[in-house]
Scaffold this active site. Structure first.
Site, PDB file in Angstrom:
ATOM      1  N   GLU A  46       1.082  -1.197  -0.109  1.00 16.87           N
ATOM      2  CA  GLU A  46       0.041  -0.168  -0.367  1.00 16.87           C
ATOM      3  C   GLU A  46       0.713   1.189  -0.133  1.00 16.87           C
ATOM      4  O   GLU A  46       0.330   2.154  -0.523  1.00 16.87           O
ATOM      5  CB  GLU A  46      -0.965  -0.033   2.039  1.00 16.87           C
ATOM      6  N   CYS A  82      -0.899  -0.282   7.670  1.00 16.86           N
ATOM      7  CA  CYS A  82      -1.484   0.332   6.194  1.00 16.86           C
ATOM      8  C   CYS A  82      -2.944   0.648   6.199  1.00 16.86           C
ATOM      9  O   CYS A  82      -3.523   2.385   5.519  1.00 16.86           O
ATOM     10  CB  CYS A  82      -1.166  -0.797   5.472  1.00 16.86           C
ATOM     11  N   ARG A 181      13.005 -22.830  -7.194  1.00 15.57           N
ATOM     12  CA  ARG A 181      13.597 -22.926  -6.324  1.00 15.57           C
ATOM     13  C   ARG A 181      14.173 -21.119  -5.228  1.00 15.57           C
ATOM     14  O   ARG A 181      14.543 -20.694  -4.456  1.00 15.57           O
ATOM     15  CB  ARG A 181      14.789 -22.627  -6.771  1.00 15.57           C
ATOM     16  N   THR A 193      21.397 -38.344  -4.263  1.00  9.95           N
ATOM     17  CA  THR A 193      21.501 -37.227  -5.356  1.00  9.95           C
ATOM     18  C   THR A 193      22.868 -36.349  -4.787  1.00  9.95           C
ATOM     19  O   THR A 193      23.124 -36.144  -6.329  1.00  9.95           O
ATOM     20  CB  THR A 193      20.092 -36.345  -5.410  1.00  9.95           C
TER      21      THR A 193
HETATM   22  C1  AOF Z   1       0.171  -5.607   4.392  1.00 10.68           C
HETATM   23  N1  AOF Z   1       0.634  -5.335   3.107  1.00 10.68           N
HETATM   24  O1  AOF Z   1       2.411  -5.254   1.761  1.00 10.68           O
HETATM   25  C2  AOF Z   1       2.010  -7.257   4.026  1.00 10.68           C
HETATM   26  C3  AOF Z   1       1.726  -6.778   5.318  1.00 10.68           C
HETATM   27  O2  AOF Z   1       6.834  -6.741   9.973  1.00 10.68           O
HETATM   28  P1  AOF Z   1       5.710  -5.595   9.222  1.00 10.68           P
HETATM   29  O3  AOF Z   1       5.493  -4.448   9.379  1.00 10.68           O
HETATM   30  O4  AOF Z   1       6.504  -6.317   7.995  1.00 10.68           O
HETATM   31  O5  AOF Z   1       4.059  -6.409   9.507  1.00 10.68           O
HETATM   32  C4  AOF Z   1       4.613  -7.911   8.787  1.00 10.68           C
HETATM   33  C5  AOF Z   1       2.601  -8.397   8.699  1.00 10.68           C
HETATM   34  O6  AOF Z   1       2.036  -7.482   7.776  1.00 10.68           O
HETATM   35  C6  AOF Z   1       2.856 -10.040   7.582  1.00 10.68           C
HETATM   36  O7  AOF Z   1       2.821 -11.302   8.661  1.00 10.68           O
HETATM   37  C7  AOF Z   1       1.401  -9.602   7.364  1.00 10.68           C
HETATM   38  O8  AOF Z   1       0.588 -10.204   8.425  1.00 10.68           O
HETATM   39  C8  AOF Z   1       1.457  -8.602   7.384  1.00 10.68           C
HETATM   40  N2  AOF Z   1       1.687  -7.914   5.685  1.00 10.68           N
HETATM   41  N3  AOF Z   1       0.565  -6.213   5.303  1.00 10.68           N
HETATM   42  O9  AOF Z   1      -0.746  -4.111   4.945  1.00 10.68           O
HETATM   43  C9  AOF Z   1       1.320  -5.837   3.002  1.00 10.68           C
HETATM   44  N4  AOF Z   1       3.201  -7.297   3.187  1.00 10.68           N
HETATM   45 ZN    ZN Z   2       0.940  -3.007   6.047  1.00 14.45          ZN
END
Ligand code: AOF
Ligand code: ZN
Length: 340
Positions: A46, A82, A181, A193
């Site tokens: 966001e 956000c 990967r 392997t």
């Molecule tokens: C959102 N937008 O793009 C993402 C979210 O430690 P932080 O602040 O980066 O928070 C991580 C947590 O925020 C993650 O576990 C998930 O719940 C949320 N991710 N939320 O509004 C985003 N990547």
């Molecule tokens: Zn966020």
């Protein structure tokens, strides 16, 4: 929302243990801004989306709709909530695919935004959104890695010739495999392997981060000049410690006997949210028979080997999620069957 998913995908491999997230701001069929979560600890989708709006379009934000693949967060993590940013920007409407299953958020983001008088629609392309973030969803709910089993097999059902490095898939599929990967946290191979293939287990054919590589070496028989010991990327060896000057290589305990639950526990402790098992047959069969898998990717083509190491049998309870061709290779992705 499809565009949100495309954007989200660009963060794959760089944001774990966080989810991949994309956001698009739209005003009257025109995209004003877009963004995605690109780096763990970095700004959320966001934030990048609002930041991308051109100055001359800022006045349109209040009349625009924000699409997010995941519910905007409501908590202070490495970054501020956000939900507050969405409210500050006073968009007209918010549309999301999935609620964030993180217990710190779990509906509170949507609640807060609605309470501020912004219209919120949830559940758009919800199944596709959940599939996109399947690794994060499993991790946040079960704190154990999402397990993908992968192999390539000939038309007559063999994954290789005993004792020799065997190539089955074509170079384009090879590149896809390196992309896979780059999108997972860890990659595992068994001792045979490691000995027969001298694998590098890196992403040299695709631009993306290298995973943690893991090899089984209970009898300390992998030669020290093999790629696994080149110290080029994080590596765990399940075997007796050797002397050497490695920075990125660790010898792991609990290697004799090697047990899948112990590995999963150690991966969880290291915050590794996903594991790709690339063989060999013996190890893949162990994961299947002990029921440790979430997804299976099988590559097949018309090549006949006429003998060798048999491919594992697919588990009985599974659904075909998707199937596609890469030149002459057919790729099938299976998941656990869900009650219909
Ligand atoms: C959102 N937008 O793009 C993402 C979210 O430690 P932080 O602040 O980066 O928070 C991580 C947590 O925020 C993650 O576990 C998930 O719940 C949320 N991710 N939320 O509004 C985003 N990547
Ligand atoms: Zn966020």
């Amino acid at each position: 929302m499809q565009r949100c998913f495309e954007l989200a995908q660009l963060g794959a491999g760089n944001v774990a243990p966080n989810p991949i997230v994309g956001a698009v701001l739209v005003y009257e069929h025109r995209i004003l801004g877009e963004g995605f979560h690109a780096q763990y600890g970095g700004p959320h989708a966001e934030v990048n989306c609002f930041q991308s709006v051109q100055p001359e379009d800022r006045s349109l934000i209040e009349a625009a709709t924000l699409y997010c693949s995941l519910e905007p967060c409501s908590h202070y993590g490495k970054t501020p909530p956000c939900a507050d940013l969405v409210i500050k920007n006073q968009v007209k409407k918010l549309v999301i695919s999935n609620l964030d299953p993180n217990p710190l958020v779990a509906g509170k983001g949507v609640e807060k935004i609605r309470a501020a008088g912004i219209e919120v629609e949830t559940g758009l392309l919800e199944d596709a959104g959940a599939w996109l973030n399947r690794i994060f969803f499993k991790w946040i709910q079960q704190k154990t890695p999402y397990i993908i089993l992968k192999w390539a097999q000939s038309q007559d059902g063999y994954i290789g010739i005993s004792g020799a490095r065997t190539s089955i898939s074509n170079p384009i599929t090879q590149r896809l495999n390196h992309r896979w990967r780059s999108e997972i946290a860890a990659i595992l191979v068994g001792n045979t392997t490691a000995m027969v293939d001298n694998p590098s287990l890196n992403t040299r054919a695709y631009p993306g981060p290298n995973p943690l590589r893991i090899a089984l070496d209970r009898h300390a028989n992998i030669p020290g000049d093999y790629h696994l010991f080149d110290d080029q990327q994080e590596t765990w060896i399940y075997g007796p410690p050797r002397t050497g000057d490695w920075q990125k290589l660790q010898f792991m305990d609990r290697y004799d006997p090697f047990e899948i639950p112990a590995l999963l526990e150690q991966l969880s402790q290291a915050q590794k949210t996903s594991l790709l098992v690339e063989g060999g047959a013996h190890l893949l069969k162990q994961f299947i028979s002990q029921n440790y898998w979430d997804e299976i990717r099988v590559i097949e083509n018309a090549q006949m080997l006429g003998g060798g190491i048999s491919a594992p049998d697919l588990p009985v309870q599974l659904d075909l999620k998707t199937r596609f061709k890469v030149q002459d290779d057919q790729i099938s992705v299976y998941v656990r069957s869900v009650a219909k």
